[in-house]
Design a protein around this motif. Structure first.
Motif, mmCIF file in Angstrom:
data_model
loop_
_atom_site.group_PDB
_atom_site.id
_atom_site.type_symbol
_atom_site.label_atom_id
_atom_site.label_comp_id
_atom_site.label_asym_id
_atom_site.label_seq_id
_atom_site.Cartn_x
_atom_site.Cartn_y
_atom_site.Cartn_z
ATOM 1 N N ASN A 248 0.824 -1.212 0.000
ATOM 2 C CA ASN A 248 0.000 0.000 0.000
ATOM 3 C C ASN A 248 0.858 1.262 0.000
ATOM 4 O O ASN A 248 0.493 2.271 -0.616
ATOM 5 N N LYS A 249 1.996 1.228 0.684
ATOM 6 C CA LYS A 249 2.892 2.388 0.690
ATOM 7 C C LYS A 249 3.427 2.669 -0.709
ATOM 8 O O LYS A 249 3.456 3.824 -1.159
ATOM 9 N N GLN B 14 11.968 -1.802 -6.281
ATOM 10 C CA GLN B 14 13.290 -1.415 -5.788
ATOM 11 C C GLN B 14 13.515 0.085 -5.904
ATOM 12 O O GLN B 14 14.099 0.714 -5.012
ATOM 13 N N LYS B 15 13.038 0.679 -6.983
ATOM 14 C CA LYS B 15 13.242 2.115 -7.193
ATOM 15 C C LYS B 15 12.339 2.957 -6.293
ATOM 16 O O LYS B 15 12.705 4.067 -5.898
ATOM 17 N N LEU B 16 11.167 2.439 -5.949
ATOM 18 C CA LEU B 16 10.215 3.193 -5.133
ATOM 19 C C LEU B 16 10.493 3.101 -3.636
ATOM 20 O O LEU B 16 10.160 4.008 -2.879
ATOM 21 N N GLU C 175 13.590 -0.939 3.298
ATOM 22 C CA GLU C 175 12.170 -1.310 3.358
ATOM 23 C C GLU C 175 11.914 -2.717 2.833
ATOM 24 O O GLU C 175 11.038 -3.418 3.335
ATOM 25 N N LEU C 176 12.649 -3.117 1.812
ATOM 26 C CA LEU C 176 12.429 -4.438 1.216
ATOM 27 C C LEU C 176 13.297 -5.523 1.850
ATOM 28 O O LEU C 176 13.217 -6.683 1.439
ATOM 29 N N GLU C 177 14.111 -5.162 2.790
ATOM 30 C CA GLU C 177 15.031 -6.129 3.394
ATOM 31 C C GLU C 177 14.320 -7.350 3.969
ATOM 32 O O GLU C 177 14.773 -8.485 3.774
ATOM 33 N N PRO C 178 13.177 -7.210 4.671
ATOM 34 C CA PRO C 178 12.518 -8.412 5.227
ATOM 35 C C PRO C 178 11.984 -9.364 4.164
ATOM 36 O O PRO C 178 11.675 -10.515 4.463
#
Length: 552
Positions: free
Chosen positions: A310-311, A429-431, A436-439
């Motif tokens: 959603n973010k 990845q760009k957004l 944030e995407l690490e988990p």
């Protein structure tokens, strides 16, 4: 008193404009009482030169006359002059257009801007949903069976192992719910095959990482009893493992094949359910399928995935509408489809070698050549073809585009034709912000779930190739009011894509006509075998006022 004999001369100051410029004799007449013959003009000048005051008066007169003449010439409206220094009149028209030319240019620019604005509005406009809305009214017989089924669920349990990517697993989970209903068995949370560990240690573990387990149980409580694991009474039971189930089997086939053994043993284990259950089921079971995926979303993603998805969608929407693309350009996609990426001979050779080494990856129709597959519409669109299609459909150049999918064969250079025409190109990845995407970084299914959320929330969605994700998003967008979904008409469009003699204007006109009815408008599930109700929910799961009256 003797008068002095000395003569005294008197001088009178006369304004210059009273003096006759053509003759100096009048000076002599005033200054001298004696009559003399009129001398020539040149001689008068020499005579005036003897008297300094006279000479000054004459020079002032001449300079004044020249000044008046220069002013008169400069202010004459019949003699136009340039307002620019060092510019002559002869070049004036080439530097500054006339009023009619300037007005015509302004009108043409305004018309062009109007056309671009109209095209942009048309691209972002949504199809007419014809008043269709979700409708999951189960029959009285189904509701009565639900009460009886819950009483018997404590004796029979269905174990299901699902495989493949995220959306392939979702399809199999939907079928598992329906099969559990058919067999009147409790459904143990499906096992995702990626984890190669003992069976009982992974029950429900990875499922809960991707999906909201409590929500899944709650939504299906009146249809199928869902449990996290086998009860202690059945832990030592050896489950009946079914052999490979044929494609598109009916509920009658399921009952005749498994019900007696399930009643005897109490546990049934099924594997590989992909496309095993028929797409043409009784209406109540079709509604159950919709309930699992698209209507009440029993398979809702887990909270951490929903949050990041959603973010990212909100970041895309923060500057206006956005388009989402599902690009199927990964190496394994080109290998499995029997197609070529259209990048270079070197990349084509990579695909050929991989296909020779692993012929089992080729999904179907192995007797067809690449060219035959391409013209039959069986190949994914590459970046150049996606770009030409979007331009033909009047996608604005400043459109914000989110692309979902794995890394393309050839890396980001494979997307260069798309990025060149539509520079506002983003992926997760760009957004995302740092960390944030690490988990989710090492879990492909979780990353695919994030892509799904951002695509489903877009204003316009288009896949470069059909597949499970595209089918599910189609159903979701239908339930949301038939949000725009562009289905590339590859079979009819590709001959024009390959025709280099066709002008861009003519190509755009043809392509636009080919896609007039492929923009997400309501479609009936007419082909009972080929179309899934989760992708085409009309008429089983949606209705409008007309269809409601006919049903009643």
């Amino acid at each position: 008193m003797v008068r002095s004999k000395t003569r005294h001369h008197s001088y009178i100051a006369v304004p210059s404009h009273f003096i006759d410029p053509l003759s100096s004799s009048s000076f002599q007449g005033i200054l001298s009482p004696r009559k003399v013959s009129r001398p020539p003009p040149v001689f008068c000048l020499f005579s005036a030169a003897r008297n300094p005051r006279t000479l000054i008066v004459v020079l002032l007169f001449i300079f004044s006359l020249l000044g008046f003449l220069s002013i008169g010439l400069r202010d004459n409206p019949l003699l136009p002059y340039s307002t620019l220094p060092c510019v002559t009149y002869g070049y004036r028209r080439s530097l500054k257009p006339s009023a009619p030319e300037e007005a015509s240019a302004l009108v043409a620019a305004a018309v062009l801007q109007r056309q671009e604005e109209a095209q942009e509005m048309e691209f972002w406009s949504q199809p007419d949903g014809l008043g269709y809305r979700p409708w999951l009214e189960f029959s009285g017989e189904y509701r009565r069976e639900s009460e009886a089924v819950h009483l018997d669920h404590r004796r029979k349990y269905l174990l299901v192992v699902v495989s493949g990517g995220l959306n392939q697993q979702r399809n199999q989970i939907v079928d598992a719910v329906v099969i559990a209903r058919i067999l009147e068995a409790a459904l143990v949370i499906p096992i995702l095959q990626r984890l190669m560990v003992p069976l009982m240690l992974i029950l429900g573990s990875e499922f809960a990482d991707i999906f909201d387990l409590d929500h899944f149980k709650k939504v299906l409580a009146k249809d199928v009893r869902v449990v996290s694991s086998l009860p202690s009474t059945h832990l030592m039971t050896r489950p009946v493992e079914a052999k490979i189930t044929p494609l598109h089997v009916s509920p009658q086939w399921i009952r005749s094949r498994y019900l007696r053994r399930l009643n005897r043993e109490g546990v049934l284990l099924l594997r590989g359910l992909d496309s095993r259950l028929s797409k043409d089921l009784p209406p109540d079971l079709q509604k159950l399928r919709c309930k699992v995926v698209v209507a009440f979303q029993a398979l809702r993603f887990a909270a951490p995935i929903l949050d990041i998805g959603n973010k990212l969608a909100e970041r895309m929407r923060s500057k206006g509408p956005y388009l989402a693309l599902h690009l199927r350009m990964e190496k394994d996609v080109w290998v499995r489809t029997g197609c070529l990426p259209g990048l270079s001979d070197d990349f084509n050779e990579v695909i050929h070698e991989e296909r020779k080494r692993r012929p089992e990856l080729l999904t179907a129709r192995s007797n067809m050549t690449y060219e035959e597959r391409k013209l039959a519409g069986l190949c994914p669109l590459n970046a150049l073809e996606v770009t030409r299609l979007l331009k033909a459909l009047d996608a604005p150049k400043n459109a914000r585009i989110y692309w979902a999918g794995g890394e393309p064969l050839g890396g980001m250079a494979a997307l260069e034709p798309l990025r060149k025409e539509f520079p506002d190109l983003y992926n997760k990845q760009k957004l995302s912000l740092p960390g944030e995407l690490e988990p989710f970084a090492k879990k492909a299914s979780l990353l695919a779930a994030i892509d799904y959320i951002v695509c489903e929330k877009s204003n316009v969605f288009m896949p470069s190739h059909g597949g499970n994700m595209a089918h599910m998003i189609r159903g979701h967008r239908a339930f949301a009011g038939h949000k725009k979904f562009i289905t590339p008409n590859k079979r009819q469009m590709l001959p024009y894509l390959l025709n280099n003699s066709l002008s861009e204007t003519e190509f755009n006109r043809i392509v636009k006509e080919l896609h007039h009815g492929s923009l997400g408008q309501p479609e009936f599930r007419t082909d009972k075998i080929g179309k899934d109700v989760t992708a085409y929910p009309i008429p089983e799961c949606m209705c409008n006022s007309t269809s409601t009256r006919l049903t009643l």
